[in-house]
Scaffold this motif. Structure first.
Motif, PDB file in Angstrom:
ATOM      1  N   LYS A 118       0.809  -1.220   0.000  1.00 34.22           N
ATOM      2  CA  LYS A 118       0.000   0.000   0.000  1.00 34.22           C
ATOM      3  C   LYS A 118       0.844   1.273   0.000  1.00 34.22           C
ATOM      4  CE  LYS A 118      -4.087  -1.869   2.189  1.00 34.22           C
ATOM      5  NZ  LYS A 118      -3.612  -3.092   2.855  1.00 34.22           N
ATOM      6  N   HIS A 119       2.120   1.146   0.220  1.00 36.13           N
ATOM      7  CA  HIS A 119       3.020   2.306   0.259  1.00 36.13           C
ATOM      8  C   HIS A 119       2.606   3.312   1.325  1.00 36.13           C
ATOM      9  CE1 HIS A 119       4.301   1.574  -4.195  1.00 36.13           C
ATOM     10  NE2 HIS A 119       4.401   0.511  -3.425  1.00 36.13           N
ATOM     11  N   ASP A 120       2.082   2.812   2.417  1.00 32.55           N
ATOM     12  CA  ASP A 120       1.604   3.735   3.436  1.00 32.55           C
ATOM     13  C   ASP A 120       2.531   3.794   4.655  1.00 32.55           C
ATOM     14  OD1 ASP A 120       1.064   1.224   4.236  1.00 32.55           O
ATOM     15  OD2 ASP A 120      -1.059   1.522   4.622  1.00 32.55           O
ATOM     16  N   VAL A 121       3.701   3.165   4.561  1.00 34.18           N
ATOM     17  CA  VAL A 121       4.705   3.370   5.600  1.00 34.18           C
ATOM     18  C   VAL A 121       5.797   4.231   4.970  1.00 34.18           C
ATOM     19  CG1 VAL A 121       6.360   2.287   7.135  1.00 34.18           C
ATOM     20  CG2 VAL A 121       4.190   1.178   6.692  1.00 34.18           C
ATOM     21  N   LEU A 122       5.777   5.501   5.317  1.00 33.70           N
ATOM     22  CA  LEU A 122       6.722   6.424   4.712  1.00 33.70           C
ATOM     23  C   LEU A 122       8.074   6.311   5.408  1.00 33.70           C
ATOM     24  CD1 LEU A 122       4.089   7.516   3.616  1.00 33.70           C
ATOM     25  CD2 LEU A 122       4.945   9.812   4.001  1.00 33.70           C
ATOM     26  N   LEU A 123       9.115   6.370   4.622  1.00 28.02           N
ATOM     27  CA  LEU A 123      10.446   6.404   5.207  1.00 28.02           C
ATOM     28  C   LEU A 123      11.061   7.745   4.873  1.00 28.02           C
ATOM     29  CD1 LEU A 123      12.067   2.964   4.510  1.00 28.02           C
ATOM     30  CD2 LEU A 123      10.926   3.772   6.538  1.00 28.02           C
ATOM     31  N   LEU A 124      11.423   8.490   5.884  1.00 33.80           N
ATOM     32  CA  LEU A 124      12.047   9.766   5.582  1.00 33.80           C
ATOM     33  C   LEU A 124      13.153  10.049   6.571  1.00 33.80           C
ATOM     34  CD1 LEU A 124       9.488  12.403   6.720  1.00 33.80           C
ATOM     35  CD2 LEU A 124       8.742  10.196   6.005  1.00 33.80           C
ATOM     36  N   PRO A 125      14.129  10.813   6.128  1.00 38.35           N
ATOM     37  CA  PRO A 125      15.210  11.142   7.061  1.00 38.35           C
ATOM     38  C   PRO A 125      14.686  12.027   8.170  1.00 38.35           C
ATOM     39  CG  PRO A 125      15.422  12.378   5.019  1.00 38.35           C
ATOM     40  CD  PRO A 125      14.325  11.402   4.811  1.00 38.35           C
ATOM     41  N   ARG A 126      15.408  12.040   9.268  1.00 39.61           N
ATOM     42  CA  ARG A 126      14.981  12.902  10.369  1.00 39.61           C
ATOM     43  C   ARG A 126      15.050  14.352   9.912  1.00 39.61           C
ATOM     44  NH1 ARG A 126      17.549  10.946  15.930  1.00 39.61           N
ATOM     45  NH2 ARG A 126      16.139  12.535  16.669  1.00 39.61           N
ATOM     46  N   PRO A 127      14.101  15.161  10.378  1.00 39.21           N
ATOM     47  CA  PRO A 127      13.974  16.507   9.806  1.00 39.21           C
ATOM     48  C   PRO A 127      15.178  17.388  10.094  1.00 39.21           C
ATOM     49  CG  PRO A 127      12.568  16.233  11.717  1.00 39.21           C
ATOM     50  CD  PRO A 127      13.117  14.886  11.407  1.00 39.21           C
ATOM     51  N   GLY A 128      15.461  18.262   9.146  1.00 34.98           N
ATOM     52  CA  GLY A 128      16.507  19.258   9.335  1.00 34.98           C
ATOM     53  C   GLY A 128      15.924  20.454  10.058  1.00 34.98           C
ATOM     54  N   PRO A 129      16.721  21.500  10.234  1.00 39.75           N
ATOM     55  CA  PRO A 129      16.186  22.674  10.914  1.00 39.75           C
ATOM     56  C   PRO A 129      15.061  23.293  10.102  1.00 39.75           C
ATOM     57  CG  PRO A 129      18.362  23.127  10.044  1.00 39.75           C
ATOM     58  CD  PRO A 129      18.125  21.669   9.867  1.00 39.75           C
ATOM     59  N   LEU A 130      14.127  23.898  10.792  1.00 38.68           N
ATOM     60  CA  LEU A 130      12.962  24.482  10.151  1.00 38.68           C
ATOM     61  C   LEU A 130      13.371  25.522   9.117  1.00 38.68           C
ATOM     62  CD1 LEU A 130       9.890  24.601  10.300  1.00 38.68           C
ATOM     63  CD2 LEU A 130      10.126  26.373  12.015  1.00 38.68           C
ATOM     64  N   ARG A 131      14.348  26.299   9.469  1.00 41.48           N
ATOM     65  CA  ARG A 131      14.907  27.263   8.533  1.00 41.48           C
ATOM     66  C   ARG A 131      16.296  27.596   9.053  1.00 41.48           C
ATOM     67  NH1 ARG A 131      14.936  31.543  11.665  1.00 41.48           N
ATOM     68  NH2 ARG A 131      13.185  31.926  13.053  1.00 41.48           N
ATOM     69  N   GLN A 132      17.002  28.384   8.267  1.00 37.46           N
ATOM     70  CA  GLN A 132      18.323  28.811   8.706  1.00 37.46           C
ATOM     71  C   GLN A 132      18.196  29.534  10.038  1.00 37.46           C
ATOM     72  OE1 GLN A 132      20.532  28.666   5.739  1.00 37.46           O
ATOM     73  NE2 GLN A 132      22.088  28.315   7.275  1.00 37.46           N
ATOM     74  N   GLY A 133      19.030  29.190  10.967  1.00 41.04           N
ATOM     75  CA  GLY A 133      19.012  29.918  12.223  1.00 41.04           C
ATOM     76  C   GLY A 133      17.959  29.462  13.195  1.00 41.04           C
ATOM     77  N   ALA A 134      17.394  28.285  12.974  1.00 42.57           N
ATOM     78  CA  ALA A 134      16.455  27.755  13.964  1.00 42.57           C
ATOM     79  C   ALA A 134      17.101  26.535  14.598  1.00 42.57           C
ATOM     80  CB  ALA A 134      15.140  27.377  13.313  1.00 42.57           C
ATOM     81  N   LYS A 135      16.874  26.381  15.894  1.00 43.37           N
ATOM     82  CA  LYS A 135      17.442  25.207  16.559  1.00 43.37           C
ATOM     83  C   LYS A 135      16.717  23.964  16.089  1.00 43.37           C
ATOM     84  CE  LYS A 135      20.095  26.406  20.372  1.00 43.37           C
ATOM     85  NZ  LYS A 135      20.782  25.674  21.427  1.00 43.37           N
ATOM     86  N   ASN A 136      17.437  22.887  15.962  1.00 41.38           N
ATOM     87  CA  ASN A 136      16.834  21.646  15.492  1.00 41.38           C
ATOM     88  C   ASN A 136      16.940  20.601  16.588  1.00 41.38           C
ATOM     89  OD1 ASN A 136      15.870  19.535  14.089  1.00 41.38           O
ATOM     90  ND2 ASN A 136      17.597  19.357  12.684  1.00 41.38           N
TER      91      ASN A 136
END
Lengths: 470, 692
Positions: free
Chosen positions: A153-171
């Motif tokens: 079903k392709h309903d288990v998404l695999l994605l890398p852990r998120p990067g910072p929201l934008r430049q200069g935001a803590k992640n």
């Protein structure tokens, strides 16, 4: 008088010890209607308990009271998916919002398999987070799926852990590894709210649709790509935190460190456990919590270094109520950040800075504060500047609001007065006045000299004059 | 409506219960590694004897060889517990259970002593737990040593007193003064009664056993089920204090039932699908995260595997996704719950139909071949009628030997969703700009999606963009993908997504820019085109940047909606702001110092001229009084004037008006006096001079 105060100090200490692990208390209420659910998340509970949370499980049917006599019964609330249509009178959207107004934190886990109760959808609407209309959308991605468990079903998404929201935001959510997001409900976020931030945006090829629609081809996707957020953070103005996780299954034992396979790449272990730790850590105020320590401003004399420890500035000269225009003032603020179980020196993300505003209605100065010193659990930021040549009531204001950090808004009001009459430069200090000063004194001296001479000067040729007269 | 509801249910189940029942897998290696993780001894022991037993039993069932060595430590605590006279029946029970696996060296005398103690307990017992632990212990003693007499004299009486605690609905009470009945207790009671039967020195009254069998049937009436065919027991009364979850409750009942079935002759009239449902329930849990649940699951499955009522067989598929391009074979495995092989049987593929359409069967009545080497039933090639898509396959297990039919529960037909994936061919991809009025084609480009494409088109708001393509499956029929998106992205990152619809044979989307200008916020300029086609059964889902179209849209009217903030923008609201430094008012302009000095010189010139003039006219001080008194007054007068001047200087520099006036008052009086004296002296001298 002494005994009670000692007792209260003792009680305070004990409370402090009991709450030592999260910066805002350790009582966690988990709302779930199905006791078998509890067993599925045992590693997750063990993680939380290991971090010092005391967990209470309640069914929404038993109407757990979030507050009693205006006080919070729990510090944190975790709502797992339930099959109920609504969560009952004890967990209405209004009550949950009131809980947040009292600085309670909420983590809401949704699942595509169970229809989201109306209570929760209307609560989310209050926060400008939108769920699919059918309340059980499913996020699929035909490009980033787990070939191991969801080849069908392709309903288990695999994605890398998120990067910072934008430049200069803590992640706080980044790191290595892949996240498996099984059967998630995607959320879309209102553009108008500055309090919202996506923690885990969906990959650009993902989309959300209604799985109960039988049509072969998708006709009207709820949202696609980056519009979709799989986990969302909301931080209210009082810094109460609320996060929505689209896939409660992510937290299950089965997905903690499960092996997954993305495309033709080899098998890897998921980083769901670390992500769950970061998510609960952030939501339950173990991460990204700022504290303001000493806050000082004083008149800067000479060229002494920016110091805030009071050794070079006498206590009586700290935080004066009044300044004069064009004074040179120094402002220092001590900032600490909570990291899981202790306070550490706060360091803003690169290309970000803590700023001081010196403002009357609008800022006259807005300056970046520079770190001057740091102790074992705080950093001291300072700056010196010349007060504007405008008298009035001013604020020293540090209004530090950043995504994923709690709001710091410190205001110190001071009066800035004009020059007193004796603070102006004297006339002799101004070269243009020398002409006038000399003119006056020349006249004075000349006149007096003339008078003296007129009194005492004898005629040069007295006899001749007398003779002439005669 | 009904179809969509059914489809929805299927989906909900597939999602919620760890995949639907049909895709359950028997216990496998993942359980074994999980067991080693869960049952890790700390400091060489598992804590209590109960936990030790659970760990050892789990390892034994799963056949784990590399288990941690805890024999010595555990045996020591077993002998200690058995030797102590203060041990409770529960302790003894757990110690004996551990001993049943480890077979430690325990003296016969100790067993003897324990047995006699337990018998005393049994005879006096009133609560169910007392019966359960003591009888259970006696059974274990009987199994572990043949020399000790563990048999019960008054088995009938004990049986009756346990039976007295039962309720009419098949559940049990914990004791006679506790009115609450419990399903968990029923399981314990059945196990205890089974123990009584096996310990009876003489044959029991058969009527008791018959009534008990009826009780069991009644108990099974209260069984609950999930929609996927798994059955479980749950406590009706949720007592917060002694609440047992469905897993432990079901496990308790299964233990009781199978223990009782193994000691009595004759069959218990229970439908096989319920037993299979229980197995499905245990398997459906997946891998529990805590040791207790894990033990309950594995132990119950092991008991079900060897029970005398009926042994459940689990049909599982190594893969439910079959690739058309790789020519995957349809494989089906039939195992017992613990994964051991099944008796000789045939798997039939009863029928197969496309998901969502109940009526049209694609395949009917096929027998699967058996590969004894891998113990797999398989289908060589998929029939020609099976194209790329999702299907529901219905299997049936037919046991070859009719004797086996009584022993095994196969559960009738099993429906399994099967996905057949393949490479979908994409043809005739055309992108064109069409004139609205005439329908004439302005510019048309063919795309080859296998390679790179960079189309550059331009259009104005009176034209249309048309994209069309065709998808065909390996068997040559039309394929309709689930995801067919066309994305236009403006330079300012404003995105527009369009779903490409299909019109029978081909997919086509026509973007009429006249109708879309408002949606495009009147933003002219370059739009990048991205084209996505994806489907779960498509092996070559693709996403491609096709090129761009240069749009020339009319100027926005006054009231046109403004483009929304893009998702990236709102988060920049909370960022560092531009620094501001106050701009001070410029100080008033002052003349340069040199100019001041020059004019200072000019100002001094008259003074200097005055002095020179004085010298020129020959001033002198010759008429200064020479006599002492007037000279003193003259000096004082001048000093006074100097003092007043000094006072003025001080007033200028630091004194305030009041101090100055005060001082000036004194000085004035003094000056008046001396001034008068000196002036009168002058007047008198001048009159003398005149008169002279």
């Amino acid at each position: 008088m002494k005994a009670p105060s000692f007792l209260s100090v003792l009680v305070l200490l004990l409370v402090g010890v009991a709450h030592a692990l999260s910066s805002s208390g350790s009582r966690l209420l988990v709302v779930t209607d199905d006791p078998t659910q509890k067993g599925k998340y045992s590693k997750f509970w063990a993680d939380l308990e290991g971090r010092g949370f005391s967990i209470t499980f309640e069914s929404p049917k038993s109407d757990p009271a979030l507050t009693q006599h205006g006080e919070l019964n729990y510090d944190h609330l975790l709502i797992l998916p339930t099959k109920l249509k609504a969560l009952g009178p004890a967990l209405t959207p209004q009550l949950i919002l009131d809980f947040m107004k009292k600085e309670g934190n909420v983590l809401l886990a949704l699942s595509s398999g169970t229809t989201t109760p109306t209570t929760l959808t209307s609560l989310l609407l209050e926060l400008d987070i939108h769920l699919p209309l059918e309340r059980d959308g499913l996020v699929v991605d035909h490009f980033n799926f787990d070939a191991q468990s969801a080849a069908d079903k392709h309903d288990v998404l695999l994605l890398p852990r998120p990067g910072p929201l934008r430049q200069g935001a803590k992640n706080y959510f980044g790191g290595d590894g892949l996240l498996a997001v099984p059967r998630a409900i995607g959320q879309t976020l209102g553009n108008a709210s500055p309090l919202l931030a996506p923690i885990l945006p969906a990959p650009p090829t993902a989309y959300s649709y209604n799985p109960s629609e039988e049509s072969e081809a998708l006709e009207d996707p709820f949202a696609t790509g980056k519009q979709l957020s799989l986990a969302t953070a909301f931080q209210s103005r009082n810094s109460a935190r609320f996060s929505v996780l689209g896939s409660a299954e992510m937290l299950e034992d089965a997905w903690f460190g499960a092996t997954v396979k993305l495309g033709d790449a080899g098998k890897t272990k998921t980083a769901n456990q670390e992500f769950a730790k970061a998510l609960t850590g952030w939501t339950f105020k173990e991460l990204g919590v700022l504290k303001v320590g000493h806050l000082q401003h004083f008149l800067r004399k000479g060229s002494d270094s920016l110091s805030a420890n009071g050794t070079e500035v006498a206590d009586s000269e700290l935080n004066p109520k009044i300044y004069r225009i064009k004074n040179e003032a120094t402002y220092t603020i001590e900032l600490s950040e909570y990291s899981v179980d202790h306070w550490i020196p706060f360091v803003p993300a690169t290309s970000d800075s803590v700023q001081l505003e010196f403002s009357m209605l609008s800022p006259y100065h807005r300056l970046s504060l520079a770190p001057v010193r740091s102790t074992s659990n705080s950093t001291i930021y300072a700056t010196s500047f010349i007060l504007p040549d405008q008298h009035g009531i001013f604020n020293f204001r540090v209004n530090y609001k950043r995504p994923f950090l709690n709001n710091v808004d410190e205001k110190n009001t001071v009066t800035v007065r004009h020059f007193a009459h004796d603070e102006w430069p004297r006339s002799f200090a101004i070269s243009g006045a020398w002409v006038w000063i000399v003119g006056i004194w020349a006249t004075v001296v000349g006149w007096l000299g003339f008078c003296g001479l007129w009194l005492w000067s004898a005629p040069r040729d007295e006899k001749r004059i007398v003779k002439k007269r005669n | 409506m009904a179809g969509s509801l059914a489809g929805f249910l299927v989906l909900v189940l597939a999602v919620s219960i760890c995949e639907a029942a049909s895709i359950l897998q028997p216990i496998s290696d993942s359980h074994r590694s999980a067991a080693l993780e869960l049952f890790a001894p700390t400091d060489g022991s598992f804590g209590s004897l109960e936990e030790t037993y659970e760990a050892l039993r789990t390892f034994e069932i799963l056949g784990i060889k590399k288990k941690p060595d805890i024999t010595t430590g555990s045996c020591q605590s077993v002998s200690e517990t058995l030797g102590l006279s203060s041990s409770t029946t529960e302790d003894l029970f757990n110690a004996l259970k551990v001993n049943s696996i480890l077979t430690c060296n325990v003296d016969e005398e100790i067993f003897q002593g324990v047995a006699s103690r337990l018998k005393a307990v049994v005879n006096d017992a009133s609560s169910l737990l007392d019966f359960y632990y003591s009888i259970g212990s006696l059974v274990l003693i009987k199994d572990q040593t043949s020399k000790v007499d563990a048999l019960l004299g008054d088995a009938d009486g004990i049986f009756r007193s346990i039976k007295a605690l039962s309720q009419s609905d098949g559940r049990w009470r914990y004791s006679s003064n506790n009115p609450e009945s419990s399903t968990y207790a029923a399981g314990l009671a059945l196990e205890a009664l089974a123990g009584v039967v096996s310990l009876a020195s003489s044959d029991l009254d058969q009527s008791l056993i018959v009534t008990l069998k009826n009780d069991i049937v009644k108990l099974f009436d209260s069984i609950e089920n999930y929609d996927d065919g798994s059955f479980y027991f749950d406590e009706k009364l949720v007592d917060a204090r002694e609440h047992q979850g469905p897993l432990s409750t079901t496990s308790s009942v299964v233990q009781g039932l199978t223990a009782f079935a193994s000691v009595t002759s004759g069959s218990i009239n229970l439908p096989g699908d319920k037993i299979l449902g229980l197995a499905k329930f245990f398997l459906g849990i997946g891998i529990p995260g805590n040791p207790k649940d894990f033990f309950n699951q594995v132990n119950s499955l092991a008991i079900l595997e060897s029970n005398r009522v009926s042994v459940p067989l689990i049909l599982s598929l190594p893969a439910t996704v079959l690739s058309w391009t790789k020519k995957d074979q349809l494989k089906v495995k039939v195992n017992t719950v613990l994964g051991s092989s099944a008796p000789p049987l045939t798997v039939k593929l009863v029928r197969a139909f496309i998901s969502g359409s109940k009526d049209s069967s694609v395949i009917k009545g096929l027998k699967l071949k058996f590969d004894p080497e891998n113990a797999v039933h398989f289908l060589d090639v998929l029939p020609k009628s099976v194209d790329v898509g999702s299907y529901q396959f219905v299997f049936e297990i037919v046991l070859d030997d009719s004797v086996d039919k009584k022993v095994y529960a196969t559960g009738g037909q099993t429906q399994v969703p099967i996905f057949v994936t393949g490479v979908v061919k994409i043809d005739n991809v055309e992108i064109a700009i069409v004139d609205s009025d005439l329908g004439s084609i302005e510019a048309q480009k063919k795309l080859d999606l296998a390679g790179e494409n960079s189309v550059s088109l331009s259009a104005n708001h009176l034209q249309k963009l048309r994209l069309s393509f065709q998808l065909t499956t390996p068997l040559g029929s039309i394929f309709k993908p689930h995801q067919a998106f066309l994305k236009l992205r403006h330079e300012t990152k404003v995105e527009h997504i369009f779903v490409v619809g299909n019109s029978g044979k081909q997919f086509e989307i026509i973007l009429d820019f006249l109708g879309l200008v408002e949606k495009f916020f009147y933003l002219s300029g370059r739009y990048d085109i991205q084209f996505t086609v994806g489907d779960a059964v498509m092996e070559n889902s693709f996403l491609q940047d096709v090129g761009y179209v240069e749009l020339d849209l009319p100027e926005a009217p006054e009231k046109a909606p403004r483009p929304p903030l893009q998702p990236v923008d709102p988060y920049s609201r909370y960022g560092p702001k531009a620094e501001i430094t106050h701009i001070f008012r410029a100080p008033e302009k002052r003349p340069p110092k040199e100019l001041s000095l020059a004019f200072l010189g000019l100002t001094l010139l008259p003074f200097i001229g005055f002095l020179i003039g004085l010298l020129r006219i020959g001033v002198n001080l010759k008429s200064f009084p020479t006599s002492a008194l007037p000279a003193t007054f003259a000096v004082l007068f001048h000093l006074g004037i100097a003092a007043v001047l000094l006072l003025y200087v001080l007033f200028w520099l630091k004194l305030d008006l009041f101090t100055t006036l005060k001082a000036l008052g004194f000085l004035g009086v003094f000056l008046m006096f001396v001034g008068h004296r000196i002036l009168s002296h002058l007047a008198s001298t001048s009159s003398k001079l005149k008169s002279a």
